[in-house]
Write a protein that holds these residues in place. Sequence first.
Motif, PDB file in Angstrom:
ATOM      1  N   MET A  34     130.592 -33.051  43.244  1.00 23.53           N
ATOM      2  CA  MET A  34     131.803 -33.146  44.091  1.00 23.53           C
ATOM      3  C   MET A  34     132.808 -32.054  43.737  1.00 23.53           C
ATOM      4  O   MET A  34     133.428 -31.447  44.620  1.00 23.53           O
ATOM      5  CB  MET A  34     132.464 -34.530  43.922  1.00 23.53           C
ATOM      6  CG  MET A  34     131.898 -35.627  44.804  1.00 23.53           C
ATOM      7  SD  MET A  34     131.969 -35.261  46.564  1.00 23.53           S
ATOM      8  CE  MET A  34     133.718 -35.376  46.864  1.00 23.53           C
ATOM      9  N   TYR A  37     131.573 -28.878  45.032  1.00 20.56           N
ATOM     10  CA  TYR A  37     131.687 -28.922  46.504  1.00 20.56           C
ATOM     11  C   TYR A  37     133.114 -28.551  46.937  1.00 20.56           C
ATOM     12  O   TYR A  37     133.310 -27.713  47.819  1.00 20.56           O
ATOM     13  CB  TYR A  37     131.320 -30.327  46.977  1.00 20.56           C
ATOM     14  CG  TYR A  37     131.614 -30.601  48.433  1.00 20.56           C
ATOM     15  CD1 TYR A  37     130.822 -30.071  49.442  1.00 20.56           C
ATOM     16  CD2 TYR A  37     132.696 -31.404  48.800  1.00 20.56           C
ATOM     17  CE1 TYR A  37     131.087 -30.318  50.770  1.00 20.56           C
ATOM     18  CE2 TYR A  37     132.972 -31.659  50.131  1.00 20.56           C
ATOM     19  CZ  TYR A  37     132.168 -31.117  51.111  1.00 20.56           C
ATOM     20  OH  TYR A  37     132.445 -31.359  52.425  1.00 20.56           O
ATOM     21  N   ARG A  38     134.096 -29.171  46.270  1.00 21.96           N
ATOM     22  CA  ARG A  38     135.512 -28.904  46.637  1.00 21.96           C
ATOM     23  C   ARG A  38     135.867 -27.445  46.357  1.00 21.96           C
ATOM     24  O   ARG A  38     136.573 -26.806  47.133  1.00 21.96           O
ATOM     25  CB  ARG A  38     136.436 -29.835  45.857  1.00 21.96           C
ATOM     26  CG  ARG A  38     136.335 -31.264  46.352  1.00 21.96           C
ATOM     27  CD  ARG A  38     137.560 -32.099  45.960  1.00 21.96           C
ATOM     28  NE  ARG A  38     137.383 -33.472  46.395  1.00 21.96           N
ATOM     29  CZ  ARG A  38     136.991 -34.457  45.601  1.00 21.96           C
ATOM     30  NH1 ARG A  38     136.758 -34.224  44.338  1.00 21.96           N
ATOM     31  NH2 ARG A  38     136.849 -35.685  46.069  1.00 21.96           N
TER      32      ARG A  38
ATOM     33  N   ALA B  21     128.835 -39.949  55.325  1.00 15.45           N
ATOM     34  CA  ALA B  21     129.056 -38.829  54.398  1.00 15.45           C
ATOM     35  C   ALA B  21     129.704 -37.641  55.097  1.00 15.45           C
ATOM     36  O   ALA B  21     130.459 -36.893  54.483  1.00 15.45           O
ATOM     37  CB  ALA B  21     127.719 -38.404  53.785  1.00 15.45           C
ATOM     38  N   ARG B  22     129.409 -37.496  56.376  1.00 15.77           N
ATOM     39  CA  ARG B  22     130.049 -36.422  57.144  1.00 15.77           C
ATOM     40  C   ARG B  22     131.545 -36.663  57.248  1.00 15.77           C
ATOM     41  O   ARG B  22     132.351 -35.731  57.157  1.00 15.77           O
ATOM     42  CB  ARG B  22     129.464 -36.347  58.554  1.00 15.77           C
ATOM     43  CG  ARG B  22     128.269 -35.442  58.653  1.00 15.77           C
ATOM     44  CD  ARG B  22     127.797 -35.398  60.071  1.00 15.77           C
ATOM     45  NE  ARG B  22     126.631 -34.566  60.201  1.00 15.77           N
ATOM     46  CZ  ARG B  22     125.735 -34.687  61.155  1.00 15.77           C
ATOM     47  NH1 ARG B  22     125.866 -35.634  62.063  1.00 15.77           N
ATOM     48  NH2 ARG B  22     124.715 -33.885  61.222  1.00 15.77           N
ATOM     49  N   ASP B  24     133.349 -38.637  55.204  1.00 12.28           N
ATOM     50  CA  ASP B  24     133.973 -38.661  53.876  1.00 12.28           C
ATOM     51  C   ASP B  24     132.951 -38.174  52.843  1.00 12.28           C
ATOM     52  O   ASP B  24     131.982 -38.893  52.545  1.00 12.28           O
ATOM     53  CB  ASP B  24     134.439 -40.095  53.557  1.00 12.28           C
ATOM     54  CG  ASP B  24     134.959 -40.211  52.132  1.00 12.28           C
ATOM     55  OD1 ASP B  24     135.288 -39.165  51.533  1.00 12.28           O
ATOM     56  OD2 ASP B  24     135.028 -41.345  51.630  1.00 12.28           O
ATOM     57  N   PRO B  25     133.141 -36.994  52.276  1.00  8.11           N
ATOM     58  CA  PRO B  25     132.167 -36.452  51.322  1.00  8.11           C
ATOM     59  C   PRO B  25     131.879 -37.393  50.152  1.00  8.11           C
ATOM     60  O   PRO B  25     130.793 -37.376  49.589  1.00  8.11           O
ATOM     61  CB  PRO B  25     132.833 -35.163  50.836  1.00  8.11           C
ATOM     62  CG  PRO B  25     133.764 -34.782  51.911  1.00  8.11           C
ATOM     63  CD  PRO B  25     134.248 -36.053  52.519  1.00  8.11           C
ATOM     64  N   GLN B  26     132.872 -38.191  49.793  1.00 11.09           N
ATOM     65  CA  GLN B  26     132.679 -39.127  48.673  1.00 11.09           C
ATOM     66  C   GLN B  26     131.547 -40.117  48.996  1.00 11.09           C
ATOM     67  O   GLN B  26     130.845 -40.574  48.091  1.00 11.09           O
ATOM     68  CB  GLN B  26     133.992 -39.877  48.411  1.00 11.09           C
ATOM     69  CG  GLN B  26     134.101 -40.491  47.024  1.00 11.09           C
ATOM     70  CD  GLN B  26     134.153 -39.463  45.888  1.00 11.09           C
ATOM     71  OE1 GLN B  26     134.795 -38.419  46.040  1.00 11.09           O
ATOM     72  NE2 GLN B  26     133.475 -39.740  44.789  1.00 11.09           N
ATOM     73  N   PHE B  28     128.865 -39.473  50.273  1.00  7.85           N
ATOM     74  CA  PHE B  28     127.565 -38.840  50.026  1.00  7.85           C
ATOM     75  C   PHE B  28     126.942 -39.391  48.739  1.00  7.85           C
ATOM     76  O   PHE B  28     125.737 -39.284  48.520  1.00  7.85           O
ATOM     77  CB  PHE B  28     127.743 -37.319  49.928  1.00  7.85           C
ATOM     78  CG  PHE B  28     126.456 -36.546  49.963  1.00  7.85           C
ATOM     79  CD1 PHE B  28     125.842 -36.233  51.161  1.00  7.85           C
ATOM     80  CD2 PHE B  28     125.837 -36.129  48.791  1.00  7.85           C
ATOM     81  CE1 PHE B  28     124.656 -35.526  51.198  1.00  7.85           C
ATOM     82  CE2 PHE B  28     124.659 -35.418  48.812  1.00  7.85           C
ATOM     83  CZ  PHE B  28     124.052 -35.116  50.020  1.00  7.85           C
ATOM     84  N   MET B  65     125.370 -31.148  50.770  1.00  7.77           N
ATOM     85  CA  MET B  65     126.732 -31.562  51.160  1.00  7.77           C
ATOM     86  C   MET B  65     127.398 -30.493  52.020  1.00  7.77           C
ATOM     87  O   MET B  65     128.062 -30.794  53.008  1.00  7.77           O
ATOM     88  CB  MET B  65     127.586 -31.818  49.915  1.00  7.77           C
ATOM     89  CG  MET B  65     127.274 -33.123  49.232  1.00  7.77           C
ATOM     90  SD  MET B  65     128.315 -33.355  47.793  1.00  7.77           S
ATOM     91  CE  MET B  65     129.791 -33.980  48.572  1.00  7.77           C
TER      92      MET B  65
END
Lengths: 278, 198
Positions: A34, A37-38, B21-22, B24-26, B28, B65
């Motif tokens: 994550m 990713y950010r 997931a699209r 909200d990446p969290q 995923f 992601m």
Amino acid sequence: MSAKKPYKKYRIRFNKPIPPPAEMDRHKNFKGVMTDYREVLTNIHRKPLYKNPKLFFGLVMLILIGWLVFEAVEEEELGRIEPETADSLLINLHGQGIDIPFHSVEISADSGGVIFGESDLKIVFPDSAFQYAGKTVSGKKVKIRYRVMYKATEFLIAGIKLNFPRAFDTTRILSPACIIEIVPESGESEIQIGNRKTVQILLGLPEKQATNPDLKIYNISDDKMSWLETGIVIGQLIPEAGKLPVDPLMKITNSDSLFAIGFAIRRWGIYNCGVVME
Amino acid sequence: MQQKTLTTEQILAELKLVEAARADPQAFGVLYEKYYRQIFTFVYKRTGEEEVAGDLTSQVFLKAMLALPKFRFKGVPFSAWLYRIASNEVSQFHRETGRSRTISIDRPGMCRVQSLTEAKTEDPEEGKEEFLVILSETIDELNEEEVSLLELRYFEERPFAEVAFILGITENNAKVKTYRLLGRMKTRMISLKKGNRK
């Protein structure tokens, strides 16, 4: 059990167990993914320079200013180097022990005096004309050393710099028709002409050239080491011409305040555009 | 044992997770948890190094992601998309590092290839060592895509649709290439076997 290794392209592993789930999970790190990713997303969405008008314009301005400064410095460097090269030649000639001799006359510091020289030269000093260290010189004799030069070779030998300032910070070499150098001295010290005191310099000229508007006066600053235009030649017929009653005398004076104030400058020059003074 | 195919309900449930997931990446994280071990195993079998497999698996999920907005359902499970990314990551890793590609063969996989190439001995246990040597020599002559075909189809038992998706070719093409490959391998293995006996 592994196969023997005569094979180079691929490494073949037979029946090798895969790591147990606990061992696999040891590498599991969704937080790390994550974070990456950010970070990647921030970089992707960062506005490119060419799409940011303020930053782009600022950068262009910075480059432009840098270029202008560079140009100005380079200009200055060129202006500094070239005349110095010419000057060093003059100074070398002058330094060979050859020089144009000075004439020497003594006058009273209090009452002033008149010097008559060759070529109808007449230099008139008013009373209390001199100062030393800001104070008027009085009660003493003042030795006036002077010399008059007409030819380029004489200027060279005398080691007088001929830098001439022009517009836009450019320079050229002055080609004077005549230079008169006056050095007032008291004792062993070189003194100066006092503030707001005018020294008149008179030269004989043919009448037809006496009112030539191109005839200008320049002086040279020891500090700036350059020639400065200080006034024009005022042609005036003087009846009491002295030795040469037939020919008119040229009265050269300077009404510019700089003339009097700037008398720390000891050298005087007359630039004659094409007029030959004899 | 790993499940090789998904039901329609399972695929639809998976798509819902992808949609979440699209948004909200969290979210995923759920897909990460679900497929982490599968992808790790896939990469480990091809690299043979645990640390490398861990790093590459993280890269696979990071790229997934980032590419998630471009993901389109094409009739194969989401995991196939992840395997495709993983396959590319592994190839890139070997290209960049210059390390030898690892091929992991287990006994069932070897038996499948053995039965298809009809290069069996009368006593399988007795000829196992010899077949493995011949198989290894044959594999060493294959190119990267052929090795991948062999691995995905026979060592990992994936359906042709998934094999084709992972390798970026059509299903028919995958089938044709696989059967041609088996034919060539069979010929080569028989030749090698005869040579060894001499």
